[in-house]
Enzyme design. Structure first.
Site, PDB file in Angstrom:
ATOM      1  N   GLU A 223       7.074  21.027   2.395  1.00 33.49           N
ATOM      2  CA  GLU A 223       6.205  20.191   1.575  1.00 33.49           C
ATOM      3  C   GLU A 223       6.075  20.731   0.155  1.00 33.49           C
ATOM      4  O   GLU A 223       6.033  19.971  -0.810  1.00 33.49           O
ATOM      5  CB  GLU A 223       4.820  20.083   2.231  1.00 33.49           C
ATOM      6  CG  GLU A 223       3.909  19.037   1.596  1.00 33.49           C
ATOM      7  CD  GLU A 223       3.073  19.574   0.435  1.00 33.49           C
ATOM      8  OE1 GLU A 223       2.435  18.764  -0.266  1.00 33.49           O
ATOM      9  OE2 GLU A 223       3.068  20.805   0.209  1.00 33.49           O
ATOM     10  N   GLU A 224       6.029  22.053   0.021  1.00 31.92           N
ATOM     11  CA  GLU A 224       5.807  22.646  -1.299  1.00 31.92           C
ATOM     12  C   GLU A 224       6.963  22.378  -2.262  1.00 31.92           C
ATOM     13  O   GLU A 224       6.789  22.474  -3.477  1.00 31.92           O
ATOM     14  CB  GLU A 224       5.565  24.152  -1.180  1.00 31.92           C
ATOM     15  CG  GLU A 224       4.278  24.538  -0.450  1.00 31.92           C
ATOM     16  CD  GLU A 224       3.012  24.143  -1.210  1.00 31.92           C
ATOM     17  OE1 GLU A 224       3.120  23.555  -2.300  1.00 31.92           O
ATOM     18  OE2 GLU A 224       1.911  24.420  -0.709  1.00 31.92           O
ATOM     19  N   ASP A 244      -4.546  18.142   4.355  1.00 27.31           N
ATOM     20  CA  ASP A 244      -4.130  19.114   3.341  1.00 27.31           C
ATOM     21  C   ASP A 244      -5.349  19.499   2.521  1.00 27.31           C
ATOM     22  O   ASP A 244      -6.482  19.194   2.885  1.00 27.31           O
ATOM     23  CB  ASP A 244      -3.018  18.521   2.468  1.00 27.31           C
ATOM     24  CG  ASP A 244      -2.015  19.562   1.988  1.00 27.31           C
ATOM     25  OD1 ASP A 244      -2.448  20.672   1.626  1.00 27.31           O
ATOM     26  OD2 ASP A 244      -0.811  19.267   1.962  1.00 27.31           O
TER      27      ASP A 244
END
Length: 390
Positions: A223-224, A244
């Site tokens: 995701e990052e 998140d």
């Protein structure tokens, strides 16, 4: 509905364990194994993609329209960009985070010959040597270097250690769990979200209540760096709720307490109906919540939409102070999120049409308009029930 009991000690312990496992994007095998074993212990079915995305499922009364939650296992980090003549390492960041928060960080370098600890330092690190030059140095990745905790004064020394360009560098989280419920650490984004999902799964399994429909629990690994949930959804999944961090800062409405429900991020608004359902579940179950809009933020939900998935998306968050830095959250928000997740998993399906990927207008949703017929259910076109008598 009655909220399920969330095991706070379990949530707390899982978060501590997750924070101990280095998992910068691209170096996530160990944490994938850890979470998979935890799912096994909970008795939950799961499967793993080729690269390591984990898809767990708690079966419901119906297969469709399935629901899903998603959190990411990967964190920020760095890679070795070059070996320097002074025996130190130039770095490039993994994910988007400022070198301002890297200065002084303790690290682990993973080389082919083993792991080494080290410290990220500004190029001018000693006030005794550089005087005011320490404060005048610009902020940025070109102005920091990694000092390895081994004999290393040249490129040859680095080669002898087995360190090379591209080696992964994890940033030590340095976590603190305070008695007043605050948690201070790096990488709470999003290991706290993963711990929330595990606690919610545990509550569901132990309740012995069958969800309305199948509920998937997705753990992604990139995701990052913008990949997220692109390749882990199934055609049965109609709704995707990302768990998140929300950004508590001046100009934002996020909070370290309760649930912060995102109405939009930099990719645009979240699904009107799914977001409204999150809000209503909070109201119905006395879960503290607030809404926010994130202008410089994207999540796993965004990557799913961009990859072409036809799913409704929402983002529910725990407020984080100093996101992508040395972060702080509160257990109240984590518990609230786990409660909301179980509430959604056990709630009835209002939009039955979502069970089909394509259909006609029957049962298609409605949004309020100035001339909407207030006697019809906006989501089913069916007449609303008559008001109950006194």
């Amino acid at each position: 509905m009655t909220l399920l009991n969330i095991d706070i000690s379990y949530l707390n312990d899982r978060l501590k364990e997750l924070l101990k496992i280095p998992s910068p994007t691209g170096y996530t095998d160990e944490i994938v194994r850890h979470v998979s074993k935890e799912l096994e212990a909970l008795g939950v079915f799961y499967e793993i993609t080729r690269r390591g995305g984990v898809r767990a499922r708690v079966s419901g009364k119906s297969r469709r329209p399935a629901r899903a939650f998603v959190s990411h296992l990967d964190t920020l980090g760095a890679q070795v960009k070059s070996l320097k003549d002074n025996g130190r390492l130039e770095l490039v960041s993994i994910g988007h985070w400022s070198a301002r928060f890297a200065e002084g960080a303790r690290t682990t370098i993973f080389s082919e010959s083993g792991a080494y600890t080290g410290t990220i330092l500004p190029l001018k690190a000693s006030g005794h040597t550089y005087n005011t030059g320490v404060d005048e140095l610009p902020v940025g990745w070109p102005y920091v270097e990694l000092r390895v905790d081994a004999y290393s004064k040249s490129v040859d020394d680095l080669h002898r250690l087995g360190i090379d360009v591209g080696d992964f560098v994890s940033i030590d989280p340095a976590p603190e769990f305070l008695e007043n419920g605050f948690i201070v650490s790096r990488h709470l984004d999003n290991k706290a979200g993963v711990a929330v999902m595990l606690a919610a799964i545990k509550a569901l399994v132990e309740s012995d209540i069958e969800p309305t429909v199948d509920v998937f629990w997705l753990f992604t690994i990139a995701e990052e760096t913008g990949h997220g949930a692109q390749s882990i959804l199934t055609p049965d999944i109609a709704s995707l709720v990302a768990i998140d961090n929300g950004t508590t800062a001046p100009g934002q409405n996020s909070d370290e307490f309760g649930v912060t429900i995102a109405m939009a991020d930099q990719t645009g608004p979240f699904d009107y109906h799914l977001t409204r359902k999150m809000v209503q579940l909070c109201r119905d179950n006395d879960i503290k919540f607030q809404k926010d809009v994130f202008r410089f933020y994207r999540s796993d939900a965004a990557t799913a939409i961009e990859a072409g998935a036809d799913v409704r998306t929402a983002l529910i968050t725990f407020g984080v102070d100093a996101s992508h830095g040395y972060e702080r959250i509160h257990m109240h928000a984590l518990r609230s999120l786990a409660e909301l997740a179980t509430g959604y998993a056990l709630s009835p399906v209002e939009i039955q049409r979502d069970a089909r990927e394509f259909a006609d207008l029957k049962g298609f949703t409605r949004q309020p308009t100035a001339d909407a017929d207030q006697t019809l259910n906006p989501e089913t076109d069916e007449p609303l029930p008559e008001p109950a008598g006194e």
